[in-house]
Every structure is written in C-alpha cells, then in structure tokens.
Design a protein around this motif. Structure first.
Motif, PDB file in Angstrom:
ATOM      1  N   ASN A   1      -4.379  13.914  48.322  1.00 31.92           N
ATOM      2  CA  ASN A   1      -5.818  12.339  47.944  1.00 31.92           C
ATOM      3  C   ASN A   1      -5.431  12.414  46.491  1.00 31.92           C
ATOM      4  N   MET A   2      -4.913  13.041  45.626  1.00 30.34           N
ATOM      5  CA  MET A   2      -5.076  12.648  44.823  1.00 30.34           C
ATOM      6  C   MET A   2      -3.723  11.507  44.120  1.00 30.34           C
ATOM      7  N   ASP A   3      -4.420  10.321  43.798  1.00 26.65           N
ATOM      8  CA  ASP A   3      -3.481   9.343  43.657  1.00 26.65           C
ATOM      9  C   ASP A   3      -2.478  10.275  42.563  1.00 26.65           C
ATOM     10  N   PRO A   4      -0.757  10.146  42.806  1.00 24.80           N
ATOM     11  CA  PRO A   4       0.358  10.077  41.888  1.00 24.80           C
ATOM     12  C   PRO A   4       0.200  10.419  40.764  1.00 24.80           C
ATOM     13  N   ALA A   5      -0.234   8.978  40.698  1.00 29.16           N
ATOM     14  CA  ALA A   5       0.375   8.150  38.962  1.00 29.16           C
ATOM     15  C   ALA A   5      -0.542   9.350  37.837  1.00 29.16           C
ATOM     16  N   LEU A   6      -1.467   9.522  38.823  1.00 32.32           N
ATOM     17  CA  LEU A   6      -2.765  10.257  38.069  1.00 32.32           C
ATOM     18  C   LEU A   6      -2.088  11.728  38.265  1.00 32.32           C
ATOM     19  N   LEU A   7      -1.307  12.130  39.177  1.00 32.17           N
ATOM     20  CA  LEU A   7      -1.294  13.990  39.377  1.00 32.17           C
ATOM     21  C   LEU A   7      -0.484  14.277  38.277  1.00 32.17           C
ATOM     22  N   ALA A   8       0.689  13.370  38.445  1.00 29.84           N
ATOM     23  CA  ALA A   8       1.075  13.482  37.233  1.00 29.84           C
ATOM     24  C   ALA A   8       0.681  13.192  35.625  1.00 29.84           C
ATOM     25  N   THR A   9       0.312  12.475  35.113  1.00 34.06           N
ATOM     26  CA  THR A   9      -0.950  12.088  33.655  1.00 34.06           C
ATOM     27  C   THR A   9      -1.675  13.352  34.056  1.00 34.06           C
ATOM     28  N   LEU A  10      -2.334  13.774  34.591  1.00 31.58           N
ATOM     29  CA  LEU A  10      -3.229  15.236  35.232  1.00 31.58           C
ATOM     30  C   LEU A  10      -2.452  16.575  34.367  1.00 31.58           C
ATOM     31  N   ARG A  11      -0.791  16.782  35.057  1.00 31.90           N
ATOM     32  CA  ARG A  11      -0.329  17.617  34.886  1.00 31.90           C
ATOM     33  C   ARG A  11       0.357  18.116  33.747  1.00 31.90           C
ATOM     34  N   ALA A  12       0.715  16.776  33.104  1.00 31.27           N
ATOM     35  CA  ALA A  12       0.981  16.801  31.741  1.00 31.27           C
ATOM     36  C   ALA A  12      -0.038  17.161  30.577  1.00 31.27           C
TER      37      ALA A  12
ATOM     38  N   GLN B   1     -12.108   3.540  39.632  1.00 32.55           N
ATOM     39  CA  GLN B   1     -11.479   4.790  39.960  1.00 32.55           C
ATOM     40  C   GLN B   1     -11.717   5.738  40.930  1.00 32.55           C
ATOM     41  N   ILE B   2     -12.417   6.510  40.959  1.00 32.19           N
ATOM     42  CA  ILE B   2     -12.445   7.520  42.716  1.00 32.19           C
ATOM     43  C   ILE B   2     -12.210   6.313  43.652  1.00 32.19           C
ATOM     44  N   PHE B   3     -12.289   5.583  43.439  1.00 36.00           N
ATOM     45  CA  PHE B   3     -12.156   4.224  45.308  1.00 36.00           C
ATOM     46  C   PHE B   3     -10.637   4.167  45.158  1.00 36.00           C
ATOM     47  N   PHE B   4      -9.874   4.474  44.262  1.00 33.71           N
ATOM     48  CA  PHE B   4      -8.663   4.902  43.990  1.00 33.71           C
ATOM     49  C   PHE B   4      -7.807   6.198  44.342  1.00 33.71           C
ATOM     50  N   ARG B   5      -8.247   6.679  44.495  1.00 30.42           N
ATOM     51  CA  ARG B   5      -8.505   7.699  44.444  1.00 30.42           C
ATOM     52  C   ARG B   5      -7.669   8.424  42.950  1.00 30.42           C
ATOM     53  N   ARG B   6      -8.741   8.205  42.277  1.00 32.03           N
ATOM     54  CA  ARG B   6      -7.615   8.521  40.795  1.00 32.03           C
ATOM     55  C   ARG B   6      -9.897   9.551  40.330  1.00 32.03           C
ATOM     56  N   GLY B   7     -10.413  10.068  41.100  1.00 32.91           N
ATOM     57  CA  GLY B   7     -11.174  11.560  40.709  1.00 32.91           C
ATOM     58  C   GLY B   7     -10.710  12.784  40.251  1.00 32.91           C
ATOM     59  N   VAL B   8     -11.400  12.619  39.314  1.00 30.97           N
ATOM     60  CA  VAL B   8     -10.622  13.951  38.278  1.00 30.97           C
ATOM     61  C   VAL B   8     -11.272  15.101  39.274  1.00 30.97           C
ATOM     62  N   LEU B   9     -12.377  14.952  39.314  1.00 28.75           N
ATOM     63  CA  LEU B   9     -13.108  16.664  40.253  1.00 28.75           C
ATOM     64  C   LEU B   9     -12.964  15.922  41.910  1.00 28.75           C
ATOM     65  N   LYS B  10     -12.824  17.308  42.069  1.00 24.12           N
ATOM     66  CA  LYS B  10     -13.154  17.172  43.619  1.00 24.12           C
ATOM     67  C   LYS B  10     -14.235  16.577  44.393  1.00 24.12           C
ATOM     68  N   PHE B  11     -15.563  16.750  43.572  1.00 21.41           N
ATOM     69  CA  PHE B  11     -16.222  16.306  44.218  1.00 21.41           C
ATOM     70  C   PHE B  11     -16.752  14.930  44.054  1.00 21.41           C
ATOM     71  N   ASP B  12     -16.488  14.527  42.714  1.00 22.40           N
ATOM     72  CA  ASP B  12     -16.175  12.875  42.314  1.00 22.40           C
ATOM     73  C   ASP B  12     -15.258  12.080  43.589  1.00 22.40           C
TER      74      ASP B  12
END
Length: 336
Positions: free
Chosen positions: A216-227, A258-269
């Motif tokens: 449920n995490m935006d793929p672009a955000l996933l890549a950013t956070l993994r870095a 951001q959270i509307f477009f699946r770019r929330g960092v925390l699961k709760f958000d």
C-alpha cells in the motif's frame, strides 16, 4: 504521620483530583489582560518563540509534539516540563520530546515583566499557537488561565503508540473529549514532523513478516525511504512525515495529500486515508479548505483537556520544579 507520609498521601489525592477535574469553563480568552499592568503577556511569548524559530524552524514540530504529549497524559498542566528521576520526561515515548529550553526562555521573559502570574501550562499553549502561525498555519486564539500541576510520573504517561489501529485511536481520543474530526486534524501536526526509520522500517522490507514491503506504499516513496533507511543500517535516521519537500516546514494540508496518494510514512498515517471512519475527513482536508480552521479548533480543544484552574494548581517560578512541596499540603488544608 510524618511529613513525608503526608506528602505521599497528598500526592495521591492530587492524582485523584487531576484525573476527575475537567474545568474547561474556567479558561478565558485574554485571561491575563490587566493582570500585568500594561504588559501584554502573549506578545512577550510570541517574541521569544519567533526568535527561536528563526534560528531553528524545526522547533515548530517540537512544540506541537510537546503540547500533545503534555495534554494527552494527565491533562494540560505542564507536568511534562518537571524534572525528576521518574518524571514524565523519563517515559520512553517522551525521551525524544525536545524544546524545553524554549519554554524556559519564554517563562524567564514573562517572569521578568510579570512575576508569579503566568503558568507554564499556558506558556506551552501560547508558544505552540505562535509556532503554528509562524509556519504558515492559521493563527487561532487560545484561552488561558491554566495552573501548573504538582506531579509528574513516568508511569502515568498514556500516549497512543505508532502501531495503534484507527479504531483504538478514536477510542483513546474520545476519552479526552476529542472526537474523530479532532483526531484527524490534530494529526496535521505531522505536516512538520519527522519519524525515525525504526518506526516504519518493517513497511520497507518485511511488512507483517511477509518478506515483502507494504504494497500500500507508493513505489517511488518506497525507493526514497529505502535509500534513507537501509535494511541493516545501525543509525536510526529520520524521514519527513510530509514527503512534499516544499512543504515540510509548513503547517498546511500537504500531509493529507501525501497520505491520500499512498505516500504516508507511518502505517497509522496511511491507515487514516483508507479507514472508512476517517477517509472522508482526510479527503476534505487534502482537497478542500477545512484544514486551517479545523486544525486550529482541534488545537484549542486539545488545550482544554483536563486542565487545572484556581486553587487546583500553582504558578511555578521555574517550569522544571514545583515551587515547594508544602504547597501540595496547603492546597489540601493539611498542616505540615
């Protein structure tokens, strides 16, 4: 009974009083008007806060977090400011709370012009309001007249964990007379906050022990956070909770987009944007005009949680210590 015993009994009684007393009606807009001659207490606090934020804009998030952590546990009584080996400061959720020196500075400035009149609890609320306004948020009026509490105990800290469900969070807020709308808008404080990698790293690599990231995490955000948060990194880095770089220091509705477009960092958000109980509120905050007013009103209600007024508390000389333990006894008419 010894004085130490009396103090222990008195503290126990004060704990009961703090839990049961919710005197919202005693707060007033402009409570300090005329109490310090021609001095405007709120102007003094605003001047101090503005000076600090110009040096360190991240103090806005720190003050928002401080007010939430103070008010949500035992009410808005500045108990989070008290020092001690077992004070609220030592509780695990509060170890990363900061900004105490900012409140100290505001208190010192107020005491220099208006001694023994302004509570530390009111300074927290005024300082946070001023920080929000400085960070492009809508300025909201706050009521004042709070007194400072006598106790601060780590075991009394009761804050919702990052892993809480939306339903359980709604229940926790409801116990503080804060409704679903208040909860969603108060989460707007995340518009200027950060989170450590350890709080969301499972979403990046092994979500719910699946061996895969959270789908449920935006793929672009996933890549950013993994870095930013490598899987075997020993340093616990941080990431902005609002992943819009141009808005990370502004109290605005970008966080909700951001959270509307699946770019929330925390699961709760992220859950806020999909749970049926909160989805509509998130959408309106993200794409409508409700956030500035809604956030301000939610902050006002947060500042009314379980306050002490009148003889229930004191006006501390230093925000880090009660004036004198005997004050607790005299408040209860116990001869020390």
């Amino acid at each position: 009974m010894s004085k130490a015993g009396l103090v222990a009994v008195a503290l126990g009684l004060m704990m009961f009083m703090n839990f049961t007393s919710q005197c919202y009606g005693a707060l007033q807009f402009g409570f300090y008007n005329g109490k310090c001659n021609s001095t405007d207490v709120e102007d003094i606090v605003e001047g101090v806060i503005t000076g600090w934020i110009k040096k360190d804009p991240s103090i806005v998030a720190a003050l928002l977090r401080m007010q939430f952590h103070d008010c949500f546990s035992n009410g808005c009584d500045a108990s989070i400011l008290l020092d001690g080996s077992n004070s609220e400061k030592t509780a695990r959720p509060n170890l990363s709370v900061r900004g105490y020196e900012v409140i100290d500075a505001a208190k010192a400035a107020v005491e220099a012009k208006c001694p023994d009149i302004v509570s530390c609890a009111d300074i927290i609320v005024m300082a946070t309001r001023d920080a929000v306004a400085w960070s492009k948020g809508r300025r909201y009026d706050v009521q004042t007249g709070r007194r400072d509490g006598f106790e601060s105990l780590a075991e009394k800290v009761d804050l919702p964990p990052p892993t809480i469900s939306v339903s359980d969070s709604i229940k926790a807020f409801s116990k503080r007379q804060l409704d679903v709308s208040d909860m969603v808008y108060l989460l707007g404080g995340h518009s200027v906050g950060v989170a450590h990698c350890s709080l969301f790293q499972d979403r990046l690599y092994n979500y719910q022990n699946s061996g895969l990231p959270d789908r449920n995490m935006d793929p672009a955000l996933l890549a950013t956070l993994r870095a930013k948060c490598p899987q075997n990194e020993t340093i616990d880095n941080t990431a902005d909770l609002d992943q819009n770089p141009s808005s990370a220091l502004a109290v605005d509705n970008s966080f909700y987009r951001q959270i509307f477009f699946r770019r929330g960092v925390l699961k709760f958000d992220q859950d806020l944007a999909s749970d049926p109980q909160t989805q509509g509120l998130v959408t309106r905050a993200a794409f409508g005009y409700s956030f500035p007013y809604g956030f301000g009103q939610a902050m006002v209600k947060l500042g009314e949680v379980q306050v002490l007024t009148g003889s229930q508390g004191e006006i501390r000389k230093s925000c880090r210590a009660v004036n004198n333990p005997k004050n607790i006894l005299s408040a209860l008419n116990i001869n020390a």
